[in-house]
Design an enzyme around this catalytic site. Sequence first.
Site, PDB file in Angstrom:
ATOM      1  CG  HIS A 130       9.554   5.338  -0.696  1.00  0.00           C
ATOM      2  ND1 HIS A 130      10.172   4.121  -0.825  1.00  0.00           N
ATOM      3  CD2 HIS A 130       8.840   5.279   0.460  1.00  0.00           C
ATOM      4  CE1 HIS A 130       9.859   3.356   0.223  1.00  0.00           C
ATOM      5  NE2 HIS A 130       9.043   4.046   1.005  1.00  0.00           N
ATOM      6  CD  GLU A 185      -0.364   3.723   4.457  1.00  0.00           C
ATOM      7  OE1 GLU A 185       0.580   4.409   4.921  1.00  0.00           O
ATOM      8  OE2 GLU A 185      -0.428   2.480   4.554  1.00  0.00           O
TER       9      GLU A 185
END
Length: 359
Positions: free
Chosen positions: A158, A89
């Site tokens: 998450h 990322e």
Amino acid sequence: MAAVSGLVRRPLEQVSGLLRRRFHRTVPAALQVTVREAINQGMDEELERDEKVFLLGEEVAQYDGAYKVSRGLWKKYGDKRIIDTPISEMGFAGIAVGAAMAGLRPICEFMTFNFSMQAIDQVINSAAKTYYMSGGFQSVPIVFRGPNGASAGVAAQHSQCFAAWYGHCPGLKVVSPWNSEDAKGLIKSAIRDNNPVVVLENELMYGVPFEFPSEAQSKDFLIPIGKAKIERQGTHITVVSHSRPVGHCLEAATVLSKEGIGCEVINMRTIRPMDIETIEASVMKTNHLITVEGGWPQFGVGAEICARITEGPAFNFLDAPAVRVTGADVPMPYAKILEDNSVPQVKDIIFAIKKTLNI
């Protein structure tokens, strides 16, 4: 024999004529479009409109996206504009920011915004601050998008809502769509904006269909960033929310309407810049306020709304303290029963409304 067939044919003709008349009187069914399809449509139209726009992220190309939001775009636009990246990322967010500084308009997809924490230096220090630090010389027209907030059964790492995280930072615009109309109009506005825009989608909403008004089907359809929408008019209490909980608020309002309680439900659409004027005007009308969000309570979106109302002209119109309905102040549990009790449910909103109205 001919007489018999004539007798049979006439009733059939009468029935078919009746069916035709009824068919023509039927109101055409409204077009139903899922949130996933709306985002895909919005990106497709902007990719077609401006060759500087491109999409990059994990599995966005050949796999059509982890949630199939970019379905068909790689086949249509090819490797140069729909780019699969490694699982890095910080790396691909940095590439996207650099591309934006060089004049392109990247759409940087995070498979989930929880993974954007790996790239938060690029989002905040590189994208959000550059326009200010360059004295207005260097704009960074980039979109960071992906699913945000709690999903189902994916536990603590998450399930975070980043609305307050990114809404805290000057230099960013932050939008949070609820339905298909929001999703298309806001993604298109975000792509055309000359500033970095964070688009916080919701995984559980991707497959949900909504009526798609005719104006939203236009390639020129945009929803202005920084403007909320009143989804339901009411006179007794203002209910402010964003993303998936907007639907819960509308469900609660429907239930309470049967008891004579009129809830005015506001879909924020944009977290930053916040449309506080719409909220203030509603509070001045209803004299009561609750906020609903999936994120944690401390320093949350609801906390900011309550503070702004307290500091502004609407405060003197409140007949009761403003109330926040939020996610539980704990990391998200994995067990379903605990997970369900960690995010706002319709019953929680109804309880808060009745408590605020002293019913």
